[in-house]
Design an enzyme around this catalytic site. Structure first.
Site, PDB file in Angstrom:
ATOM      1  N   LYS A  51      66.022  70.882  38.609  1.00 18.14           N
ATOM      2  CA  LYS A  51      66.584  72.227  37.901  1.00 18.14           C
ATOM      3  C   LYS A  51      65.063  73.078  37.680  1.00 18.14           C
ATOM      4  O   LYS A  51      64.311  72.874  37.001  1.00 18.14           O
ATOM      5  CB  LYS A  51      67.001  71.983  36.889  1.00 18.14           C
ATOM      6  CG  LYS A  51      67.733  73.127  36.057  1.00 18.14           C
ATOM      7  CD  LYS A  51      68.164  73.157  34.552  1.00 18.14           C
ATOM      8  CE  LYS A  51      67.129  73.521  33.655  1.00 18.14           C
ATOM      9  NZ  LYS A  51      66.665  74.773  33.768  1.00 18.14           N
ATOM     10  N   GLU A  68      55.589  65.676  30.949  1.00 23.50           N
ATOM     11  CA  GLU A  68      54.296  66.385  31.004  1.00 23.50           C
ATOM     12  C   GLU A  68      54.712  67.485  30.079  1.00 23.50           C
ATOM     13  O   GLU A  68      55.376  68.674  30.381  1.00 23.50           O
ATOM     14  CB  GLU A  68      53.974  67.007  32.350  1.00 23.50           C
ATOM     15  CG  GLU A  68      52.567  67.119  32.426  1.00 23.50           C
ATOM     16  CD  GLU A  68      52.173  68.416  32.258  1.00 23.50           C
ATOM     17  OE1 GLU A  68      51.831  68.743  31.164  1.00 23.50           O
ATOM     18  OE2 GLU A  68      52.175  69.107  33.350  1.00 23.50           O
ATOM     19  N   CYS A  72      49.790  74.641  30.459  1.00 23.64           N
ATOM     20  CA  CYS A  72      49.835  73.622  29.481  1.00 23.64           C
ATOM     21  C   CYS A  72      48.593  73.016  29.090  1.00 23.64           C
ATOM     22  O   CYS A  72      48.466  72.447  27.933  1.00 23.64           O
ATOM     23  CB  CYS A  72      50.861  72.673  29.738  1.00 23.64           C
ATOM     24  SG  CYS A  72      50.625  71.974  31.510  1.00 23.64           S
ATOM     25  N   GLU A 101      50.770  75.752  20.301  1.00 21.89           N
ATOM     26  CA  GLU A 101      50.773  76.200  21.609  1.00 21.89           C
ATOM     27  C   GLU A 101      51.009  77.643  21.684  1.00 21.89           C
ATOM     28  O   GLU A 101      52.386  77.942  21.403  1.00 21.89           O
ATOM     29  CB  GLU A 101      51.172  75.234  22.572  1.00 21.89           C
ATOM     30  CG  GLU A 101      50.930  75.726  23.760  1.00 21.89           C
ATOM     31  CD  GLU A 101      51.888  74.602  24.894  1.00 21.89           C
ATOM     32  OE1 GLU A 101      52.814  74.154  24.602  1.00 21.89           O
ATOM     33  OE2 GLU A 101      51.174  74.183  26.073  1.00 21.89           O
TER      34      GLU A 101
END
Lengths: 289, 477
Positions: free
Chosen positions: B183, B257, B291, B388
């Site tokens: 996806k 991850e 990331c 983040e």
């Protein structure tokens, strides 16, 4: 020695931060042999004991993970040496706990000693086997080394009170991780005796902490604890493991995949358990003049 | 002295071969998805690029069944030498269509064309080329003789590197003998559907790769589908935790991850001009939508003023604007939602007392843009030091001793990457040893290669992608 001498019975306690405290809760529970005869009162560890043990394991992590692999190997080998000297005591406890005939119990103890030796030899080889120099497409030197993941919560097997216990604890130590172990609930005495061996084998305080009590009660606290990095849910049983796995998700813990039933611990292990407790770390540096 | 202005140097959008509609890819065919179609938007202009058919729960089911059939009937039985050749073909087809893929990626994602052209697409091809070679050599991967695949892998990827993340997921899965249902992210589905065409051109057996566009609910369908053997997810830590909880108690394997808050540590002996380039690359590459971005700069106190001065000058020269322009350094923020999140966190930095500096670069009136921003006087307790941001925002903190640098760098639940800048070799290795992060870049930053394992410690996830180690996540070992 007179036949009617009254023997000195041992008080079985927890092993936390290199010391042998009672449970902070003051709780104990009776332990019987396989036929139901009373053996001893074991400390019934509580959530607070779990937290104290995690603090000790975290404090010990920098030193243990920073020790040389050669040093860790020697310490693990030393554990085997110390166990060897207590073979009779371990055999008696395993025989009583697991209801084994004494020859069978003896061979279980021998296998447990040999398991420490097997893992002692891995400490300075596993990085060679799992690490790598990465041939990247550019002017860089890149290498990957496996490093210990941190504090590991171990719910030890319920059936195999010594060999199973050693089989799940030794790989944690071999990788450089530190451990908080919940022993078999109904068969905790070999775990307490193993603690006494660890305390006299140059294993630094806090590297292994052993709690006697119920995996079903203590496991979820370990699984949700923010300072625990990985968990082995073996002793929680198939139902308990689901709750452990759910709790572990809150802090992205590594949860060991374990078989539904206890495996045959006498079979030679592979390095899967070592792999689970190691984090590959990749380092890059440019090359140039 | 006269100043030379840049002339516009736009890549032609015609090269993208944009089509008005794109459809899900199931069982080797493009099918009409029965989900609500979505419109993919060019974040640099806010114009609709194309309408994309999405999968419904029943389409996910069909895709999983197609993947299972392909696994049982074709892929798992095929000798590794043959599987390898399909992967080599895919690698070549990506290279052949690289210009088209790069332009399409830039249109859909908003990243500068020089990044999609020079990094995303070639590295995606490299991942297939690398893993192709593993397909018939798994016996040598260190997992024992004849390691077996897991079965059907459900893979969910983010919007920051759409094609590259697809390659990181699909290449190792296929090389090890698994089939996949992937996806793509809701806002960046287009290159994945061109990749589906590449699978057709490569004559890949139907069902080995299935692509199901959709939003988070379709991701959840995939995660919870009983026919899935493995889930691989790249995305936020928040969603990663939900997925880990969902698969708890099932036999599904999982690799995650997730997010990061990387420390980039600069010592006073570092070559500062070189470090500035690395800091800029670390946090402003791909608009900071990375990331492993070096979002916390830890500067040794004795050089922080000089470093900040050089850094601000360098950042002020970065060109922000049309992602298709070959001179653009910083493109568009991928979505209005992400832009709002960056703004909110940036405002919190000001409110909590950090000192904000933002590049005076011109910002286009249309599209989602955010000028590169550097916060100084940041405390560890501030949200901009802990959360983040996933945008072009750098938080600068200071330290005095190497031990303090390590403590501050590791003071986070994340652990994906870290950077070290110093001329002293022994200090690099000392630091690299102590930083709790899966990737450590010394005197460089943001380097990626299919041969080098990538992945995180702690709440940055588990499992690795790339290298021999990366195969483990797709093998029953």
């Amino acid at each position: 020695m007179s036949d009617n001498r009254i023997s000195v019975a041992k008080t079985y306690k927890l092993y936390v931060d290199g010391k042998f405290p009672r449970s902070e809760s003051g709780r104990t529970y009776p332990v019987t042999d396989s036929k139901g005869t009373f053996l001893a009162n074991a400390a019934h560890a509580s959530r607070k004991d779990v937290r104290d043990a995690v603090v000790a394991a975290r404090k010990a992590f920098d030193g243990w993970s920073g020790a040389t692999a050669y040093n860790r190997g020697q310490v693990l080998y030393r554990v085997a040496e110390m166990m060897e000297g207590r073979r009779e005591q371990f055999a008696a406890e395993v025989a009583a706990s697991e209801g084994l005939p004494s020859r069978k119990a003896q061979s279980v103890v021998d296998a447990a000693v040999d398991r420490w030796v097997w893992y002692a030899g891995w400490t300075d080889k596993i990085a060679t086997v799992l690490g790598a120099a990465n041939p990247v497409a550019g002017p860089y030197f890149s290498f990957t080394v496996p490093e210990p993941t941190g504090v590991v919560g171990v719910l030890a097997p319920q059936e195999s009170s010594l060999l199973g216990l050693v089989s799940v604890v030794a790989p944690v130590l071999a990788t450089g991780c530190t451990a908080v172990v919940v022993s078999s609930a109904d068969r905790p005495l070999p775990a307490v005796t193993l603690s006494e061996v660890l305390a006299t084998s140059d294993v630094p305080a806090g590297v292994v902490n052993v709690l006697t009590g119920r995996a079903g009660e203590l496991g979820p606290w370990l699984a949700s604890h923010g300072d625990v990095n990985a968990i082995d849910p073996t002793g929680a049983g198939p139902v308990g493991r689901v709750e452990i796995a759910r709790e572990a998700a809150g802090t992205v813990k590594r949860v060991l995949a374990v078989p539904e039933d206890e495996p045959d611990w006498t079979r030679r292990p592979d390095i899967a358990r070592l792999r689970r407790y190691l984090e590959p770390k990749t380092v890059w540096h440019p090359m140039g003049v | 002295m006269s100043t030379w202005e840049y002339a516009p140097a736009p890549e032609s959008r015609e090269i993208a071969g944009l089509k008005p509609t794109y459809r899900p890819f199931i069982g080797g065919e493009f099918v009409d998805g029965t989900g609500e179609p979505l419109k993919s938007v060019n974040p640099a202009t806010e114009e609709v690029l194309a309408e994309v058919g999405t999968a419904s729960a029943s389409d996910v089911d069909a895709a999983v069944k197609a993947a299972r059939r392909a696994y049982d009937k074709a892929w798992r039985r095929m000798p590794g030498t043959e599987r390898a050749k399909y992967l080599f073909r895919i690698a070549r087809l990506i290279q052949e269509r690289s210009r088209e893929l790069a332009v399409l990626e830039t249109l859909d994602n908003g990243k500068p064309i020089k990044e999609s052209r020079d990094a995303d697409v070639p590295t995606a091809a490299a991942h297939f080329f690398y893993h192709a070679g593993w397909a018939d050599k798994l016996d040598y991967a260190g997992f024992g003789p004849d390691p077996q695949p897991l079965g059907v892998a459900g893979q969910i990827i983010p919007w920051n590197f759409p094609l590259l993340m697809l390659a990181w997921k699909i290449a190792p899965a296929l090389a090890t003998g698994n089939t996949v249902v992937l996806k793509p992210a809701e806002t960046t589905p287009l290159t994945a559907l061109v990749f589906a065409e590449i699978c057709q051109q490569a004559d890949l057996p139907p069902g080995v790769v299935n692509i199901v566009p959709g939003a988070g609910d379709i991701g959840a369908e995939l995660v919870n589908h009983a026919g899935i053997d493995k889930i691989a997810f790249t995305g936020s830590t928040e969603v990663g935790k939900l997925i880990q909880r969902s698969v708890a108690g099932t036999p599904k394997r999982l690799t995650l991850e997730l997010g990061g808050k990387a420390a980039n540590v600069v010592f006073d002996d570092a070559p500062l001009d070189q470090a500035v380039e690395g800091i800029v690359n670390g946090i402003f590459y791909n608009q900071g939508h990375v990331c492993c971005a070096g979002s916390r700069l830890l500067a040794q106190e004795s050089v922080v003023d000089e470093l900040l001065e050089k850094l601000r000058y360098r950042v002020s020269t970065l060109r922000l604007g049309d992602p298709l322009d070959k001179n653009t350094d910083i493109g568009a923020i991928n979505s209005a939602e992400q832009l709002a999140k960056i703004r909110e966190l940036t405002e919190s930095g000001v409110a909590e007392g950090a000192e904000r500096w933002t590049s005076p670069c011109p910002v286009p009136e249309r599209g989602f843009f955010f000028a590169p921003t550097v916060f100084s006087n940041v405390e560890q307790s501030m949200r901009i030091a802990r959360e983040e941001i996933f945008g072009p925002v750098l938080s600068v903190l200071t330290f005095r001793t190497p031990a303090e640098a390590v403590a501050k760098a590791n003071n986070t639940p994340y652990g994906l990457s870290a950077g070290i800048w110093t001329e002293k070799g022994s200090r690099i290795l000392w630091m690299a040893n102590r930083l709790r992060a899966g990737v450590v870049w010394a005197n460089t930053f943001n380097r990626f290669d299919p041969t080098a394992p990538f992945g995180g410690y702690q709440e940055s996830g588990f499992g690795r992608e790339g290298g021999r180690t990366g195969l483990e996540g797709y093998l029953d070992v």
